[in-house]
Design an enzyme around this catalytic site. Sequence first.
Site, PDB file in Angstrom:
ATOM      1  N   VAL A  93      39.634  22.712  54.386  1.00 50.58           N
ATOM      2  CA  VAL A  93      40.587  22.614  55.498  1.00 50.58           C
ATOM      3  C   VAL A  93      41.801  23.490  55.216  1.00 50.58           C
ATOM      4  O   VAL A  93      42.322  23.518  54.090  1.00 50.58           O
ATOM      5  CB  VAL A  93      41.043  21.151  55.699  1.00 50.58           C
ATOM      6  N   CYS A  94      42.251  24.215  56.247  1.00 49.60           N
ATOM      7  CA  CYS A  94      43.474  24.997  56.158  1.00 49.60           C
ATOM      8  C   CYS A  94      44.500  24.415  57.123  1.00 49.60           C
ATOM      9  O   CYS A  94      44.329  24.474  58.341  1.00 49.60           O
ATOM     10  CB  CYS A  94      43.207  26.463  56.514  1.00 49.60           C
ATOM     11  N   VAL A  95      45.557  23.796  56.583  1.00 52.30           N
ATOM     12  CA  VAL A  95      46.637  23.248  57.398  1.00 52.30           C
ATOM     13  C   VAL A  95      47.928  23.384  56.605  1.00 52.30           C
ATOM     14  O   VAL A  95      47.956  23.154  55.387  1.00 52.30           O
ATOM     15  CB  VAL A  95      46.355  21.765  57.778  1.00 52.30           C
TER      16      VAL A  95
END
Length: 231
Positions: A93-95
């Site tokens: 996940v990229c956040v």
Amino acid sequence: MSNVENVCPQVLRGVLREVRRLAADPPAGIKVVLRDNDLTDVIALIDGPADTPYFGGVFRVRLALGREFPSAPPRAFFLTKIFHPNVSAAGEVCVNTLKRDWRPELGLAHALLAVRCLLIAPNADSALNADAAALLRDRYDAYFARAKLFTDIHARADRRAPSASSPPSAPSAASSPPSAPSASSPPSAASAASSPPSATSPSPPPRQGPRAKRERRAAGLRERRRILKRL
């Protein structure tokens, strides 16, 4: 792989307290799975938010805590296959909340809420899935349809099965069989054809067009801010 031996005992005790607190009083749409044997791998079930292509699915998410936690953010992974611009094929996940915006006091609840907010307001500008990002920007209806298809195929399998200790009861029809239909009043074929079962009618995708896309994006960002403010 377990990272317990690399995390100091004081941090592990704090993680255990927070995991137990989240299990007893979980945030909306999130259920933490208790796994006292490895506190550096936190598993949660996240419900797909309404008005998104992920609605109706349950997604297994993993937070991996490194030796620098909580100074460094946990790494988030989707264990359930998902079509999303900010989730790679391997589930990473990229956040921003779990990168440059991380602060040690945020904790696991904030990290899980940030992942769920990502389902409401995906960000095509920090993509790990280029195909999903391109569809999100240029063809939202196609993005919605493909993401919903992934949800229907993969995320519904993560719903909790009925408990083995409470099997479903036998149909009541076995004890009281239905009476035979009256020969004098057979059902009308025309009426049966005009009212098909509602379960076969899928909900239509949301409105399309540039204005509708801007409205959805603004609504998603407002919801994201509202959730994060409560922490």
